[in-house]
Design a protein around this motif. Structure first.
Motif, PDB file in Angstrom:
ATOM      1  N   ALA A 250      -0.712 -23.596 -15.696  1.00  0.00           N
ATOM      2  CA  ALA A 250      -2.056 -23.290 -15.202  1.00  0.00           C
ATOM      3  C   ALA A 250      -2.957 -24.518 -15.312  1.00  0.00           C
ATOM      4  N   ASN A 251      -2.827 -25.270 -16.400  1.00  0.00           N
ATOM      5  CA  ASN A 251      -3.622 -26.498 -16.566  1.00  0.00           C
ATOM      6  C   ASN A 251      -3.243 -27.550 -15.529  1.00  0.00           C
ATOM      7  N   ARG A 252      -1.925 -27.708 -15.264  1.00  0.00           N
ATOM      8  CA  ARG A 252      -1.487 -28.658 -14.223  1.00  0.00           C
ATOM      9  C   ARG A 252      -2.042 -28.241 -12.870  1.00  0.00           C
TER      10      ARG A 252
ATOM     11  N   GLN B  13       5.476 -21.998 -11.427  1.00  0.00           N
ATOM     12  CA  GLN B  13       5.826 -22.055 -12.843  1.00  0.00           C
ATOM     13  C   GLN B  13       4.903 -21.170 -13.669  1.00  0.00           C
ATOM     14  N   ARG B  14       3.626 -21.156 -13.339  1.00  0.00           N
ATOM     15  CA  ARG B  14       2.675 -20.277 -14.034  1.00  0.00           C
ATOM     16  C   ARG B  14       3.054 -18.816 -13.822  1.00  0.00           C
TER      17      ARG B  14
ATOM     18  N   TYR C 112       3.112 -29.906  -2.757  1.00  0.00           N
ATOM     19  CA  TYR C 112       4.321 -29.562  -3.501  1.00  0.00           C
ATOM     20  C   TYR C 112       3.958 -29.287  -4.958  1.00  0.00           C
ATOM     21  N   GLY C 113       3.157 -30.167  -5.552  1.00  0.00           N
ATOM     22  CA  GLY C 113       2.747 -29.996  -6.943  1.00  0.00           C
ATOM     23  C   GLY C 113       1.934 -28.729  -7.152  1.00  0.00           C
ATOM     24  N   LEU C 114       1.042 -28.423  -6.205  1.00  0.00           N
ATOM     25  CA  LEU C 114       0.250 -27.194  -6.296  1.00  0.00           C
ATOM     26  C   LEU C 114       1.157 -25.967  -6.274  1.00  0.00           C
ATOM     27  N   ARG C 115       2.073 -25.950  -5.330  1.00  0.00           N
ATOM     28  CA  ARG C 115       2.969 -24.794  -5.203  1.00  0.00           C
ATOM     29  C   ARG C 115       3.902 -24.680  -6.409  1.00  0.00           C
ATOM     30  N   GLN C 116       4.431 -25.804  -6.865  1.00  0.00           N
ATOM     31  CA  GLN C 116       5.343 -25.781  -8.006  1.00  0.00           C
ATOM     32  C   GLN C 116       4.618 -25.311  -9.267  1.00  0.00           C
ATOM     33  N   SER C 117       3.420 -25.821  -9.501  1.00  0.00           N
ATOM     34  CA  SER C 117       2.660 -25.414 -10.684  1.00  0.00           C
ATOM     35  C   SER C 117       2.310 -23.932 -10.635  1.00  0.00           C
ATOM     36  N   ALA C 118       1.910 -23.440  -9.475  1.00  0.00           N
ATOM     37  CA  ALA C 118       1.603 -22.017  -9.328  1.00  0.00           C
ATOM     38  C   ALA C 118       2.853 -21.172  -9.580  1.00  0.00           C
TER      39      ALA C 118
ATOM     40  N   ALA D   7       4.021 -18.229 -23.288  1.00  0.00           N
ATOM     41  CA  ALA D   7       2.564 -18.335 -23.099  1.00  0.00           C
ATOM     42  C   ALA D   7       2.153 -19.804 -23.008  1.00  0.00           C
ATOM     43  N   ARG D   8       2.787 -20.658 -23.822  1.00  0.00           N
ATOM     44  CA  ARG D   8       2.490 -22.106 -23.747  1.00  0.00           C
ATOM     45  C   ARG D   8       2.922 -22.670 -22.393  1.00  0.00           C
ATOM     46  N   GLN D   9       4.059 -22.206 -21.894  1.00  0.00           N
ATOM     47  CA  GLN D   9       4.521 -22.653 -20.579  1.00  0.00           C
ATOM     48  C   GLN D   9       3.547 -22.215 -19.494  1.00  0.00           C
TER      49      GLN D   9
END
Length: 175
Positions: free
Chosen positions: A120-122, A158-159, A150-156, A113-115
Motif C-alpha cells: 500500500a505504501n509503494r 500485492q496489496r 506496471y508498478g501501480l498495478r503490481q503494487s495494487a 499485514a506488513r506485506q
C-alpha cells in the motif's frame, strides 16, 4: 536489465551529469531497478573505460557531463534487440508465505499485514509520482509511464493479495 544498460538508455536521450542521472533514477527507474549513488558512479566509470560513454563537458567542482558514444548506442541497441528470456521468479515473500502455517495464526497475520502495508505504501508513493512528474511526449516520458503503470498495478495486486491471504489465515484459525 542492468545498471549499465539503464544508464546508456538515459544518456541516449541527452547528456547528463552523474547527479542528473541519479535524480532521473530516483524519479523513474528506481521503482524497477534501484541503484545507489556509489553504484551509479562506479558504473559511469566502467562505461567510460569501456568507451561506451565519454565526458562531453566539465564544469565547476569536477562536475562532468556524460554523453553516449556510437559504441554505447550500438551496445544499447544490441541489448534491446536480444530475445527476452524470462528470469526465474524468486520471492522471499512467497517462500515465507509457503511456510506461514508453521507460525501461530496471529504471527502469520502480522507477517501478511506488513506485506499489505508495504504494498500500500509503494502504491501511494507511485500515485504521488504519477501526479508530480512533468510527463512529456519524449520517449522516456512515454515509456516511463508504461513502467509506472506496471508498478501501480503490481503494487495494487500485492496489496490485494496480502489482504486476501490474511482472510484465508483468519478463516483457517476460526475453522
Amino acid at each position: 536489465m542492468s545498471l549499465r544498460h539503464a544508464l546508456l538508455g538515459l544518456l541516449e536521450e541527452k547528456t547528463a551529469s552523474g547527479y542528473d542521472l541519479m535524480k532521473l533514477f530516483d524519479t523513474s527507474l528506481a521503482n524497477v531497478w534501484p541503484a545507489t549513488q556509489s553504484q551509479l558512479y562506479g558504473e559511469l566509470n566502467r562505461l567510460s573505460t569501456a568507451g561506451l560513454i565519454e565526458v562531453a563537458a566539465e564544469g565547476p567542482r569536477g562536475r562532468k557531463e556524460y554523453a553516449i558514444t556510437e559504441e554505447g548506442s550500438k551496445e544499447l541497441r544490441r541489448w534491446l534487440a536480444e530475445p527476452f528470456v524470462p528470469q526465474p521468479v524468486r520471492s522471499e515473500t512467497l517462500l515465507r508465505c509457503f511456510f506461514l502455517g508453521l507460525l501461530p495464526p496471529a504471527e502469520a497475520d502480522a507477517q501478511l499485514a506488513r506485506q499489505e502495508e508495504a504494498a500500500a505504501n509503494r502504491l501511494a508513493a507511485l500515485e504521488v509520482l504519477q501526479t508530480t512528474v512533468a510527463w512529456g511526449d519524449d520517449v522516456l516520458s512515454v515509456n516511463g509511464r508504461l513502467v509506472l503503470e506496471y508498478g501501480l498495478r503490481q503494487s495494487a495486486m500485492q496489496r490485494d493479495w496480502a489482504r486476501w491471504a490474511r482472510e484465508r489465515i483468519a478463516e483457517r484459525a476460526e475453522g
